[in-house]
Every structure is written in structure tokens, then in C-alpha cells.
Design a protein around this motif. Structure first.
Motif, PDB file in Angstrom:
ATOM      1  N   VAL A  48       0.823  -1.207   0.000  1.00 34.08           N
ATOM      2  CA  VAL A  48       0.000   0.000   0.000  1.00 34.08           C
ATOM      3  C   VAL A  48       0.858   1.259   0.000  1.00 34.08           C
ATOM      4  CG1 VAL A  48      -1.693   1.309   1.325  1.00 34.08           C
ATOM      5  CG2 VAL A  48      -1.940  -1.155   1.080  1.00 34.08           C
ATOM      6  N   LYS A  49       1.924   1.276   0.786  1.00 36.91           N
ATOM      7  CA  LYS A  49       2.750   2.483   0.898  1.00 36.91           C
ATOM      8  C   LYS A  49       3.343   2.899  -0.454  1.00 36.91           C
ATOM      9  CE  LYS A  49       6.571   4.520   3.443  1.00 36.91           C
ATOM     10  NZ  LYS A  49       7.612   4.312   4.445  1.00 36.91           N
ATOM     11  N   PRO A  50       3.995   1.997  -1.196  1.00 40.62           N
ATOM     12  CA  PRO A  50       4.500   2.419  -2.511  1.00 40.62           C
ATOM     13  C   PRO A  50       3.386   2.816  -3.476  1.00 40.62           C
ATOM     14  CG  PRO A  50       5.505   0.333  -1.866  1.00 40.62           C
ATOM     15  CD  PRO A  50       4.456   0.641  -0.862  1.00 40.62           C
ATOM     16  N   PHE A  51       2.226   2.175  -3.361  1.00 40.66           N
ATOM     17  CA  PHE A  51       1.116   2.528  -4.241  1.00 40.66           C
ATOM     18  C   PHE A  51       0.603   3.929  -3.937  1.00 40.66           C
ATOM     19  CE2 PHE A  51      -3.432   2.482  -5.427  1.00 40.66           C
ATOM     20  CZ  PHE A  51      -3.273   2.290  -6.791  1.00 40.66           C
ATOM     21  N   LYS A  98       7.994  15.785 -16.357  1.00 42.53           N
ATOM     22  CA  LYS A  98       7.782  15.151 -15.060  1.00 42.53           C
ATOM     23  C   LYS A  98       7.176  13.771 -15.274  1.00 42.53           C
ATOM     24  CE  LYS A  98       7.014  19.539 -12.753  1.00 42.53           C
ATOM     25  NZ  LYS A  98       6.049  20.339 -11.998  1.00 42.53           N
ATOM     26  N   HIS A  99       7.603  12.830 -14.434  1.00 41.89           N
ATOM     27  CA  HIS A  99       7.069  11.473 -14.544  1.00 41.89           C
ATOM     28  C   HIS A  99       7.127  10.782 -13.180  1.00 41.89           C
ATOM     29  CE1 HIS A  99      11.168   9.861 -14.362  1.00 41.89           C
ATOM     30  NE2 HIS A  99      11.489  10.858 -15.162  1.00 41.89           N
ATOM     31  N   TYR A 159       6.431   4.084  -9.735  1.00 40.67           N
ATOM     32  CA  TYR A 159       5.769   2.963 -10.400  1.00 40.67           C
ATOM     33  C   TYR A 159       6.601   1.687 -10.244  1.00 40.67           C
ATOM     34  CZ  TYR A 159       3.697   0.220 -14.197  1.00 40.67           C
ATOM     35  OH  TYR A 159       3.103  -0.766 -14.943  1.00 40.67           O
ATOM     36  N   PHE A 160       7.907   1.797 -10.499  1.00 44.55           N
ATOM     37  CA  PHE A 160       8.779   0.627 -10.366  1.00 44.55           C
ATOM     38  C   PHE A 160       8.942   0.203  -8.912  1.00 44.55           C
ATOM     39  CE2 PHE A 160      10.409   1.745 -14.688  1.00 44.55           C
ATOM     40  CZ  PHE A 160      10.026   0.568 -15.291  1.00 44.55           C
ATOM     41  N   VAL A 177       5.542  -5.670  -5.169  1.00 41.38           N
ATOM     42  CA  VAL A 177       4.632  -6.762  -5.526  1.00 41.38           C
ATOM     43  C   VAL A 177       5.432  -7.983  -5.971  1.00 41.38           C
ATOM     44  CG1 VAL A 177       2.814  -7.489  -7.124  1.00 41.38           C
ATOM     45  CG2 VAL A 177       2.735  -5.212  -6.103  1.00 41.38           C
ATOM     46  N   ASP A 178       6.445  -7.781  -6.804  1.00 43.62           N
ATOM     47  CA  ASP A 178       7.263  -8.899  -7.288  1.00 43.62           C
ATOM     48  C   ASP A 178       7.995  -9.619  -6.158  1.00 43.62           C
ATOM     49  OD1 ASP A 178       6.461  -8.559  -9.899  1.00 43.62           O
ATOM     50  OD2 ASP A 178       8.223  -7.377 -10.467  1.00 43.62           O
TER      51      ASP A 178
END
Length: 101
Positions: free
Chosen positions: A54-57, A75-76, A81-82, A88-89
Motif C-alpha cells: 500500500v505504501k509504494p502505491f 515530469k514522470h 511505479y517501479f 509486488v514482485d
């Protein structure tokens, strides 16, 4: 021979089944093969692991909101995202590897 990739997975599986059936028919070998396509377990495992990341999301979503009005295109949120998918991985890998043949 089986060449497997994510996009060509079903095509390769069907090719392998066809080659096996031709081989078994030519040499008088009979085998019962299921008509069902294999199910990709990774998708189900990813869904079960997403709540643990949840935190990275949330960091990714915050970044997306921050750059919403950017018209320059410089900006990106690639890093966030990674980071999310890396989390998750890391959760999926130990559960998925024992299921692979």
C-alpha cells in the motif's frame, strides 16, 4: 520445442500440444491431455500481494496527482511505479517459484 513469451504464451502452448499429439499419433503413444488452457498463477498471486504494498502505491498515486497539470512532459512517476511493482514482485516470487514446473 517450446518457445514461451508472455504475449505468445497461448500460441506456444497450443503449438506444443499439437506437436505432442502428432508425435504420439506417429509412434502409437496415447496420452490424455486436458483441453483446458493453463491458468497464469502470477495474476492471482499479484492480486493477493497488492494489499501488502500500500505504501509504494500511495506514493505513486501522490506523484500522479502532483504532475497532473504538467504540460511539458518532463515530469514522470516512473520511479514510484517501479517501486510499487518491485514490492509486488518481491511478495509474489517466493510463492510463484514452487508452482513453476
Amino acid at each position: 520445442m517450446l518457445f514461451f513469451s508472455i504475449r505468445e504464451g497461448q500460441v506456444a502452448w497450443r503449438l506444443l500440444r499439437t506437436e505432442f499429439c502428432i508425435f504420439s499419433a506417429s509412434f502409437g503413444i496415447f496420452a490424455n491431455m486436458a483441453d483446458e488452457e493453463p491458468v497464469d498463477q502470477k495474476k492471482y498471486l499479484e492480486d493477493s500481494c497488492k494489499p501488502k504494498c500500500v505504501k509504494p502505491f500511495l506514493q505513486y498515486q501522490a506523484c500522479v496527482k502532483r504532475i497532473e497539470g504538467d504540460e511539458s512532459g518532463h515530469k514522470h512517476c516512473t520511479g514510484q511505479y517501479f517501486d510499487y511493482w518491485s514490492c509486488v514482485d518481491k511478495c509474489v516470487a517466493p510463492k510463484l517459484l514452487p508452482k513453476l514446473k
